[in-house]
Motif scaffolding. Structure first.
Motif, mmCIF file in Angstrom:
data_model
loop_
_atom_site.group_PDB
_atom_site.id
_atom_site.type_symbol
_atom_site.label_atom_id
_atom_site.label_comp_id
_atom_site.label_asym_id
_atom_site.label_seq_id
_atom_site.Cartn_x
_atom_site.Cartn_y
_atom_site.Cartn_z
ATOM 1 N N ALA A 1 0.529 -1.293 -0.072
ATOM 2 C CA ALA A 1 -0.147 0.009 -0.130
ATOM 3 C C ALA A 1 0.836 1.204 0.003
ATOM 4 O O ALA A 1 0.704 2.270 -0.800
ATOM 5 C CB ALA A 1 -0.738 0.214 1.231
ATOM 6 N N GLU A 2 1.815 1.198 0.694
ATOM 7 C CA GLU A 2 2.802 2.383 0.892
ATOM 8 C C GLU A 2 3.615 2.665 -0.468
ATOM 9 O O GLU A 2 3.579 3.726 -0.962
ATOM 10 C CB GLU A 2 4.108 2.193 1.934
ATOM 11 C CG GLU A 2 3.192 2.112 3.194
ATOM 12 C CD GLU A 2 4.356 1.759 4.475
ATOM 13 O OE1 GLU A 2 3.764 2.123 5.487
ATOM 14 O OE2 GLU A 2 5.244 1.293 4.084
ATOM 15 N N ALA A 3 4.109 1.660 -1.321
ATOM 16 C CA ALA A 3 4.799 1.676 -2.399
ATOM 17 C C ALA A 3 3.779 2.275 -3.575
ATOM 18 O O ALA A 3 4.299 2.959 -4.407
ATOM 19 C CB ALA A 3 5.529 0.511 -2.944
ATOM 20 N N ARG A 4 2.676 1.563 -3.217
ATOM 21 C CA ARG A 4 1.531 2.164 -4.326
ATOM 22 C C ARG A 4 1.279 3.812 -4.298
ATOM 23 O O ARG A 4 1.176 4.455 -5.262
ATOM 24 C CB ARG A 4 0.272 1.236 -4.143
ATOM 25 C CG ARG A 4 -0.982 1.777 -4.910
ATOM 26 C CD ARG A 4 -2.133 0.865 -5.035
ATOM 27 N NE ARG A 4 -3.082 1.259 -5.735
ATOM 28 C CZ ARG A 4 -4.372 0.751 -6.069
ATOM 29 N NH1 ARG A 4 -4.373 -0.445 -5.533
ATOM 30 N NH2 ARG A 4 -5.085 1.071 -6.985
ATOM 31 N N LEU A 5 1.396 4.208 -3.018
ATOM 32 C CA LEU A 5 1.179 5.690 -2.758
ATOM 33 C C LEU A 5 2.208 6.426 -3.383
ATOM 34 O O LEU A 5 2.221 7.556 -4.141
ATOM 35 C CB LEU A 5 0.905 5.906 -1.418
ATOM 36 C CG LEU A 5 -0.324 5.637 -0.694
ATOM 37 C CD1 LEU A 5 -0.266 6.043 0.902
ATOM 38 C CD2 LEU A 5 -1.313 6.504 -1.179
ATOM 39 N N ALA A 6 3.385 5.892 -3.409
ATOM 40 C CA ALA A 6 4.733 6.581 -3.883
ATOM 41 C C ALA A 6 4.682 6.166 -5.565
ATOM 42 O O ALA A 6 5.736 6.781 -6.281
ATOM 43 C CB ALA A 6 5.870 6.147 -3.022
#
Length: 339
Positions: A281-286
């Motif tokens: 989820a975090e890498a997707r936001l980035a």
């Protein structure tokens, strides 16, 4: 209302992250008073938060069981608790008030079953502790899961009515997000994960061996492991050293450091047992490229995200192919930018 947040298991990793997320969330709920019952974490008290810290719980299972079956129910009565909110995957025994169970341990529901000689702790979780969790799920007044796949697993395996279960995606502090923008010629692959066998670091090592054998250059892999840490970590480090792989064991990182690496690396995520998988989820936001194991969880978290590729949890060859493609794409991008 007086609400007891029962979180004695939280000490590090995902359990501690869950605890801190709810601490930040509940301190804004001024209409209630929260009693955070913890073992070792240090939490700052607020106007509406009282911290009850009992580090002796971590001395062993005997202390944990005595506390859970004797001390905790006593505290519920003494503090005139109206509701218990448990993040330990089980409810408190001998308690008459309403209980909400926050379920974030996916081991009992995983389709991958550990053998006794493979990992005794995980075998115990899947064959013994799982029964306690299933029993607690049936006793809980309300259940919260992090994903829909976990909700469906609870319904299928425990026969829990759907209306009793709520899905709450873990909150992410997007203030630390930096968009993906690599600048160097070298392609960096990044995997922030704890040293557990189901995190599947071995698949990454095998893929790296394939890339090395094909003389593919200008890449490196960063693992948040300690080369001198657990036997699992030492084994991985030894293989990386023996084959002279460009794999670095960089140890524990702060949240800020993790988000910084998302902005300049490609996320590898071969783990096959997760309750949510925060890095996805975090890498997707980035907006980072993501190479993830093909699991129900990964598919759910990455649904609609185009900058990702999937591979089987034992497909080292497929992972190597995806990594090689990313290396070629990075070289092409640098060349087009005049690098």
């Amino acid at each position: 209302m007086n609400i007891l947040v029962y979180s004695v298991a939280a000490e590090s990793g995902g359990a501690l992250s869950v605890l801190m997320d709810f601490y930040k969330q509940f301190r804004e709920h001024k209409e209630n008073h929260y009693y955070f019952l913890v073992s070792t974490p240090h939490l700052e008290e607020q106007d509406n938060i009282t911290v009850l810290r009992f580090p002796e719980i971590k001395k062993g299972w005997g202390h944990r069981l005595w506390f859970e079956y004797v001390k905790a129910p006593q505290l519920v009565k003494q503090l005139k608790i109206d509701e218990v909110f448990s993040t330990t995957n089980t409810v408190l025994p001998f308690v008459q008030v309403s209980q909400t169970l926050y379920l974030h341990n996916s081991l009992p529901f995983s389709t991958y079953r550990f053998k006794w000689n493979e990992n005794r702790l995980f075998w115990v979780y899947q064959h013994i502790i799982a029964r306690l969790i299933f029993h607690s799920l049936k006793r809980a007044d309300h259940i919260i899961t992090q994903t829909h796949w976990m909700k469906n697993a609870v319904i299928d395996q425990c026969g829990i009515p759907e209306g009793k279960i709520e899905v709450q995606t873990p909150p992410i502090d997007d203030s630390m997000v930096k968009l993906y923008h690599p600048t160097g010629r070298e392609t960096i692959f990044f995997y922030p994960a704890a040293p557990f066998s189901y995190k599947n670091h071995r698949l990454i090592i095998e893929a790296c061996k394939i890339l090395k054998s094909r003389e593919i250059t200008d890449w490196q892999v960063l693992l948040t492991l300690n080369a001198n840490g657990s036997p699992y970590e030492r084994e991985l480090a030894a293989v990386a050293k023996d084959f002279r792989l460009p794999v670095k064991f960089i140890g524990f990182l702060s949240r800020e450091e993790v988000f910084d690496w998302y902005s300049k690396s490609i996320l590898l995520f071969p783990s096959y047992i997760e309750s949510f998988a925060l890095p996805l989820a975090e890498a997707r936001l980035a907006e980072s490229p993501i190479l993830a194991a093909d699991t129900s969880l990964s598919r759910e978290v990455l649904q609609g995200y185009k900058n990702c590729q999937f591979y089987g949890i034992q497909e080292a060859e497929k992972l190597a192919e995806e990594m090689a493609y990313e290396v070629d794409m990075n070289k092409e991008r640098v060349l087009n930018n005049g690098g």
